[in-house]
Design an enzyme around this catalytic site. Sequence first.
Site, short mmCIF file in Angstrom:
data_model
loop_
_atom_site.label_atom_id
_atom_site.label_comp_id
_atom_site.label_asym_id
_atom_site.label_seq_id
_atom_site.Cartn_x
_atom_site.Cartn_y
_atom_site.Cartn_z
N GLU A 139 0.76 -1.09 -0.08
CA GLU A 139 0.03 -0.01 0.03
C GLU A 139 1.00 1.25 0.14
O GLU A 139 1.87 1.19 0.56
CB GLU A 139 -0.97 0.19 1.14
CG GLU A 139 -1.62 -1.20 1.53
CD GLU A 139 -2.35 -1.25 2.75
OE1 GLU A 139 -3.16 -1.95 3.13
OE2 GLU A 139 -1.95 -0.29 3.75
N CYS A 165 3.10 8.18 1.75
CA CYS A 165 3.31 7.26 2.76
C CYS A 165 3.74 5.83 2.04
O CYS A 165 3.06 5.36 1.54
CB CYS A 165 2.20 7.05 3.83
SG CYS A 165 2.58 6.07 5.04
N CYS A 204 5.31 -7.38 7.46
CA CYS A 204 6.21 -7.08 8.47
C CYS A 204 6.15 -8.12 9.64
O CYS A 204 5.60 -8.77 9.96
CB CYS A 204 5.59 -5.73 9.18
SG CYS A 204 6.77 -4.91 10.27
N CYS A 248 4.05 -5.56 16.10
CA CYS A 248 3.62 -4.49 17.06
C CYS A 248 2.07 -4.47 17.24
O CYS A 248 1.52 -4.66 16.39
CB CYS A 248 3.80 -3.07 16.62
SG CYS A 248 5.42 -2.80 16.37
N CYS A 305 -0.74 -2.65 15.20
CA CYS A 305 -0.68 -2.49 13.70
C CYS A 305 -1.13 -3.71 12.82
O CYS A 305 -0.80 -4.95 13.23
CB CYS A 305 0.92 -2.56 13.78
SG CYS A 305 1.48 -2.26 12.04
N HIS A 341 6.33 4.75 21.42
CA HIS A 341 4.98 4.37 21.69
C HIS A 341 4.90 3.97 23.17
O HIS A 341 3.84 3.59 23.65
CB HIS A 341 4.75 3.11 20.79
CG HIS A 341 4.54 3.30 19.49
ND1 HIS A 341 4.02 4.70 18.73
CD2 HIS A 341 4.84 2.75 18.30
CE1 HIS A 341 4.28 4.45 17.57
NE2 HIS A 341 4.65 3.38 17.34
N HIS A 344 -5.36 4.58 14.97
CA HIS A 344 -6.36 4.29 13.62
C HIS A 344 -7.16 2.95 14.11
O HIS A 344 -6.32 1.90 14.22
CB HIS A 344 -5.24 3.99 12.48
CG HIS A 344 -5.68 4.84 11.30
ND1 HIS A 344 -7.00 4.47 10.79
CD2 HIS A 344 -5.33 5.96 10.54
CE1 HIS A 344 -7.14 5.43 9.75
NE2 HIS A 344 -6.21 6.21 9.49
N CYS A 367 -1.68 1.92 8.01
CA CYS A 367 -0.53 0.70 8.11
C CYS A 367 -1.19 -0.71 7.67
O CYS A 367 -1.57 -1.13 8.81
CB CYS A 367 0.32 0.93 9.32
SG CYS A 367 1.97 0.15 9.24
#
Length: 360
Positions: A97, A110, A117, A121, A124, A222, A292, A335
């Site tokens: 994306e 972005c 990944c 996290c 995410c 974070h 988000h 993300c």
Amino acid sequence: MTEKVNLLDLVPDEAERRLREFAVAHGEAAYRGAQVARRLWTNPAPTFERMSELPRAFRELLADHFSLPRLEAVARQRSADGTEKFLFRLPDGEAIESVAIPEGSRTTLCISSQAGCALQCAFCATGRMGFARNLAVWEIAGQVREMRLLDPPIAITNIVFMGMGEPMMNWKAVDPVLTILNASNGMGIGARHITVSTVGVLPGIEALAARPEQFRLAISIHAPSDALRRELMPINVKYPLAEVIEAARAFDRRVTFEYVLLGGVNDAVEHALQLGRLAKDCGAFVNLIPLHPGGALEFKPSTPERTVAFARELRRAGVEVAIRKSRGVDIAAACGQLRVERLGRRPPRRPDQDGHIQVA
Ligand code: SAH
């Protein structure tokens, strides 16, 4: 027939050198090298065929020896706030994306650096789909190139490596991508307008620091303590907070701390005080990011009151802070979210299977 050379995997100077040699070897003028090189990034052409300023026979010759691969946009969504999200399919079927975020006179793209990944996290969406592979140079820089190839094109002024993946775990590709994005015979985007965001992969931070250009560094903090950070970000075991802060202090340009506010988890006054000390310690600017929704259902965003109070504490500690707006919420523009919606999740893999660090 030997395999065609992918011109989009090369830094602009190298592409130009090869094209010049190729031109001369085939009886064309040497200046054709720079002429074709300009059509890779600066004023990109979708195909050799469309480089109409070149003799037809030479275009055909180029197409026989070189490739100019495209990213296939399989979805494009526009948010009410103007944010646009692209889902690109890669030749092997993976999907990544990119999100274009307009703000005043700027438009930030972005971009993704990995398909999936490995870092997992807790909040995410990309982490949940697991790691597939590193992106190639052309697949990362190509996301920006595709914006220039749209009709009408989207003029990108700023780049953030805040899409899918951990850029510092694909430094081997990100390093030349930075050159392509910044070079005047590449995309020509100023180094100060290009931000690499990392969870704190130390060798990557050092490699970025060693580059002479003024690329910017953002660190996803974070949590202000190891105990909490470990829970939210498993990578903290390998790269503990104190070492990440030390690397931020050693970085010779100003660093940004990214801090996603998770309601009731990391948004208490106590956390703000701790974070304030860390940020002050290395002169960092703090970006407070609203969660988000859709990244992880077990978390909820901080209330506006908490968010404002958190920022106030940081300011009181002498730290510069910005509260980011959540952009593109209606198009799942955080993300990994669009890909997860379209293609489903893959079973997560453990980070240690794939989390190899690649530093040039
Ligand atoms: N791996 C890099 C870059 C990709 S993530 C990094 O972690 O920095 C870019 C930013 O988006 C990071 O700060 C990440 O923590 C944040 N992010 C991830 N999921 C999010 C969500 N659901 N809401 C808000 N920010 C999120």
